[in-house]
Design a protein around this motif. Structure first.
Motif, PDB file in Angstrom:
ATOM      1  N   SER A 113       0.814  -1.194   0.000  1.00  0.00           N
ATOM      2  CA  SER A 113       0.000   0.000   0.000  1.00  0.00           C
ATOM      3  C   SER A 113       0.863   1.266   0.000  1.00  0.00           C
ATOM      4  N   TYR A 114       2.054   1.184   0.609  1.00  0.00           N
ATOM      5  CA  TYR A 114       2.971   2.334   0.596  1.00  0.00           C
ATOM      6  C   TYR A 114       3.431   2.648  -0.825  1.00  0.00           C
ATOM      7  N   VAL A 115       3.864   1.598  -1.528  1.00  0.00           N
ATOM      8  CA  VAL A 115       4.308   1.795  -2.908  1.00  0.00           C
ATOM      9  C   VAL A 115       3.141   2.264  -3.781  1.00  0.00           C
ATOM     10  N   LEU A 116       1.976   1.672  -3.523  1.00  0.00           N
ATOM     11  CA  LEU A 116       0.777   2.049  -4.279  1.00  0.00           C
ATOM     12  C   LEU A 116       0.426   3.520  -4.061  1.00  0.00           C
ATOM     13  N   CYS A 117       0.502   3.956  -2.804  1.00  0.00           N
ATOM     14  CA  CYS A 117       0.237   5.365  -2.483  1.00  0.00           C
ATOM     15  C   CYS A 117       1.113   6.259  -3.336  1.00  0.00           C
ATOM     16  N   PHE A 118       2.403   5.917  -3.366  1.00  0.00           N
ATOM     17  CA  PHE A 118       3.336   6.771  -4.083  1.00  0.00           C
ATOM     18  C   PHE A 118       3.085   6.724  -5.588  1.00  0.00           C
ATOM     19  N   ALA A 138      -0.158   8.500  -6.497  1.00  0.00           N
ATOM     20  CA  ALA A 138      -0.005   9.952  -6.363  1.00  0.00           C
ATOM     21  C   ALA A 138       0.790  10.500  -7.544  1.00  0.00           C
ATOM     22  N   TRP A 139       1.795   9.738  -7.966  1.00  0.00           N
ATOM     23  CA  TRP A 139       2.613  10.185  -9.088  1.00  0.00           C
ATOM     24  C   TRP A 139       1.828  10.134 -10.401  1.00  0.00           C
ATOM     25  N   MET A 140       1.129   9.029 -10.617  1.00  0.00           N
ATOM     26  CA  MET A 140       0.363   8.899 -11.862  1.00  0.00           C
ATOM     27  C   MET A 140      -0.705   9.988 -11.957  1.00  0.00           C
ATOM     28  N   ILE A 141      -1.352  10.275 -10.835  1.00  0.00           N
ATOM     29  CA  ILE A 141      -2.362  11.330 -10.844  1.00  0.00           C
ATOM     30  C   ILE A 141      -1.706  12.660 -11.191  1.00  0.00           C
ATOM     31  N   PHE A 192      -9.488  12.240  -9.740  1.00  0.00           N
ATOM     32  CA  PHE A 192      -8.838  10.977  -9.365  1.00  0.00           C
ATOM     33  C   PHE A 192      -8.440  10.979  -7.890  1.00  0.00           C
ATOM     34  N   THR A 193      -7.933  12.121  -7.402  1.00  0.00           N
ATOM     35  CA  THR A 193      -7.570  12.168  -5.986  1.00  0.00           C
ATOM     36  C   THR A 193      -8.788  11.871  -5.129  1.00  0.00           C
ATOM     37  N   LEU A 194      -9.927  12.432  -5.513  1.00  0.00           N
ATOM     38  CA  LEU A 194     -11.161  12.172  -4.755  1.00  0.00           C
ATOM     39  C   LEU A 194     -11.515  10.687  -4.794  1.00  0.00           C
ATOM     40  N   LEU A 250      -2.568  11.342   0.514  1.00  0.00           N
ATOM     41  CA  LEU A 250      -2.909  12.757   0.341  1.00  0.00           C
ATOM     42  C   LEU A 250      -1.703  13.653   0.600  1.00  0.00           C
ATOM     43  N   ALA A 251      -0.875  13.275   1.583  1.00  0.00           N
ATOM     44  CA  ALA A 251       0.325  14.060   1.862  1.00  0.00           C
ATOM     45  C   ALA A 251       1.282  13.995   0.678  1.00  0.00           C
ATOM     46  N   LEU A 252       1.387  12.815   0.049  1.00  0.00           N
ATOM     47  CA  LEU A 252       2.252  12.693  -1.126  1.00  0.00           C
ATOM     48  C   LEU A 252       1.712  13.515  -2.286  1.00  0.00           C
ATOM     49  N   ARG A 253       0.388  13.505  -2.453  1.00  0.00           N
ATOM     50  CA  ARG A 253      -0.219  14.338  -3.499  1.00  0.00           C
ATOM     51  C   ARG A 253       0.189  15.795  -3.291  1.00  0.00           C
ATOM     52  N   ALA A 254       0.083  16.255  -2.036  1.00  0.00           N
ATOM     53  CA  ALA A 254       0.441  17.638  -1.726  1.00  0.00           C
ATOM     54  C   ALA A 254       1.923  17.857  -2.001  1.00  0.00           C
TER      55      ALA A 254
END
Lengths: 292, 312
Positions: free
Chosen positions: B102-107, B110-113, B124-126, B193-197
């Motif tokens: 899930s950590y790798v997925l989060c990153f 966030a990057w793909m978005i 997509f973030t929503l 969300l923090a990575l998105r930011a």
């Protein structure tokens, strides 16, 4: 948004070596994963508008044949049966949510700036404690919080709902991580210009932290909106929406449709805040570039 | 602070103390600015935490005052509580499966978005964050419901993969799997969300400079520009991930019942809940939580070391 801003946003997407095909591929991948993510939420919404007779047909349908708002009506009817008027719960929730969100954002931002950018006796210790506080989970901590609040005569007041949520180590940690990326030279320059720490924080650093601050608002709002009266508020007058809505969904009318209606109803405000805040986050990129 | 380096070794204790006092006085503004946060933090977090620490070494049923029992809670846990040992295994399987993935997925998400058009970014973030906002255990129960009305069962029966409904939530073979799926589903939370930011915070001039210095595609950009400038957010996401995967338990309790069949989805946190809130053996429950805290602390230190080169 002005035309030039849109042009800038477009330009921001034209970075090094972007292949159009690659973007399409990423889009398709995101869309497929996204479908898996929204499906349960979509089903929640569908079931909240399904009439009772459609809930248990085989095979279960992915849409409502004759959508109805009965579930919502029933939920509100149960909510209105309480001794305290529904508007009071509404007010409690809005008041608690606003108070927690504002206090948490102001206090965390200020503390995060100091912890990230100032060296003073104790700063290392405090930075360490924040992370440890995040990791420490205990089932007795709520009992101890109750004891503290009882000693301070806070039980059955708004304070019991608001105060424990104000100082969130997660919010502080988030802001501190983001502020640590601000170049020291910017702060030094402001110091040379004669600005005090307070002014540097609020006029220079925080306005540059829009993405992190907006994210903090999302977390704070979401957390505060879901605060339940639990074991610190027993008087009906001080209970919040989640407390009574979950009561209505589980004990008042034990019916799947009503539980779904309750979930959908509670989800609306956080989503609205999320959309507003995320738009601000996205806009930042077009305007940044004044960093170093 | 303006202390010349060559003199520092020669200071006496008294001088050192007066220097510290001078530093403290000089940092008045700092203390003033953290004070509002710290007042609430100390009263509602530090004090309760300090009060809860010794409970693990006592026998406490919430009615009579705690009685000191030394290390007996810990020896019981490791030597005779078979379900605790099993819960360690479940937690480890759980944390090792959901945590890193899930950590790798989060990153990656966030990057793909971040590579999308601004309008699509918000959408997509929503979509990916919405599960963390919604409380939808009921719908998951309906999806994995054990009769033919369950979405999963009816879908698989229609495809002809199974003939009779599967008891997803009570069959010991599926309990842990179902819990992991749902946990993954809600796991794109704070860290994501923090990575998105963090992505939005990267200065545009960095990309421009990268393009000039010969970065040819988005993979190179990701490795040479994005990851090195996201250290703090990566650390934040790691801490949040550790907390959520080690303390997982609510998902299982809400989904597959408590206790789960054969304790198949019985995590350490569930075990603490069992003793704390079902049997009211708070001392024992606290001891369990203390062990969990030590495990998370060590894990956090290790990840901090691994991410070390990206921090500061």
């Amino acid at each position: 948004m002005a035309v030039t801003d849109v042009a800038k946003l477009r330009a921001s997407n034209r970075q090094a070596g972007r292949k159009f095909g690659g973007s399409i591929g990423i889009f398709i991948l995101l869309a497929m994963l996204g479908l898996f993510m929204v499906l349960p939420i979509y089903l929640t919404i569908v079931m909240s508008v399904k009439p009772v007779e459609e809930l248990f047909v085989f095979p279960p349908k992915l849409y409502a044949v004759r959508p109805t708002l009965d579930n919502f009506r029933d939920m509100f009817r149960v909510l209105h049966q309480n001794r305290v008027p529904f508007s009071r719960y509404m007010f409690n929730s809005i008041f608690v949510t606003l108070a927690v969100t504002v206090l948490q954002c102001v206090f965390s931002s200020m503390a995060a700036f100091v912890l990230a950018k100032c060296k003073f006796p104790g700063s290392k210790l405090l930075n360490g404690i924040i992370v440890i506080a995040l990791l420490y989970q205990s089932s007795v901590i709520y009992i101890m919080q109750y004891i503290v609040m009882a000693k301070l005569n806070m039980i059955d007041t708004y304070m019991a709902l608001i105060f424990p949520a104000v100082a969130s180590p997660m919010g502080l940690f988030l802001m501190r991580q983001s502020i640590s990326q601000v170049p020291d030279s910017m702060i030094e320059a402001a110091k040379v210009d004669g600005a005090g720490l307070f002014r540097i924080c609020w006029q220079i650093v925080i306005p540059n932290q829009k993405p992190a601050l907006m994210t903090l608002i999302i977390f704070a709002f979401q957390g505060a909106w879901n605060i339940q009266a639990g074991s610190v508020v027993f008087r009906e007058e001080y209970k919040t929406l989640p407390t009574v809505v979950s009561q209505a969904a589980t004990s008042g009318l034990a019916r799947a449709g009503v539980a779904m209606a309750a979930a959908v109803f509670m989800l609306v405000p956080p989503i609205v805040i999320f959309m507003l805040a995320q738009r601000q986050v996205i806009e930042t990129m077009a305007h940044s570039g004044i960093k170093e | 602070m303006a202390v010349s380096v060559e003199n520092i070794g020669k200071r006496t204790k008294k001088e050192k103390r007066s220097m510290l006092w001078r530093d403290i006085k000089r940092s008045k503004a700092c203390y003033g600015m953290i004070a509002p946060f710290m007042v609430f933090f100390i009263i509602f977090t530090i004090v309760p935490v300090l009060m809860s620490l010794p409970i693990g070494f006592t026998d406490f049923d919430m009615v009579r005052p705690p009685k000191y029992v030394g290390l007996s809670n810990f020896t019981t846990l490791f030597l005779s509580d078979k379900i605790f040992i099993r819960s360690i295994r479940v937690t480890l399987v759980f944390a090792l499966l959901t945590g890193p993935v899930s950590y790798v997925l989060c990153f990656l998400l966030a990057w793909m978005i971040n590579e999308m058009h601004p309008k699509l970014k918000t959408l997509f973030t929503l979509i990916f964050y919405a599960p963390s906002m919604a409380n939808v255990y009921t719908v998951w129960q309906l999806i994995f419901s054990g009769d033919m009305n369950g979405y999963m069962n009816s879908f698989l029966i229609n495809l002809g993969i199974i003939n009779s409904p599967v008891q997803w939530l009570t069959d010991g073979r599926y309990v842990l799997g179902v819990t992991i799926v749902v946990q993954m589903w809600i796991s794109l939370g704070a860290g994501f969300l923090a990575l998105r930011a963090g992505f939005q915070n990267i200065d545009r001039s960095m990309y421009e400079a990268g393009a000039i210095e010969g970065i040819r595609n988005r993979w190179q950009e990701l490795i040479y520009i994005v990851i090195p400038s996201m250290g703090p957010q990566l650390m934040f996401a790691a801490v949040m991930q550790i907390v959520s995967s080690f303390t997982a338990g609510t998902v299982a309790q809400n989904l597959v019942g408590f206790p789960s069949t054969d304790y198949k989805a019985h995590t350490i946190m569930t075990h603490a809940f069992d003793y704390g809130w079902q049997r009211f053996e708070m001392g024992y429950a606290s001891a369990i939580c203390l062990i969990l805290f030590v495990a998370m602390f060590v894990c956090n230190k290790l990840i901090g070391k691994a991410l070390g080169k990206y921090i500061d």
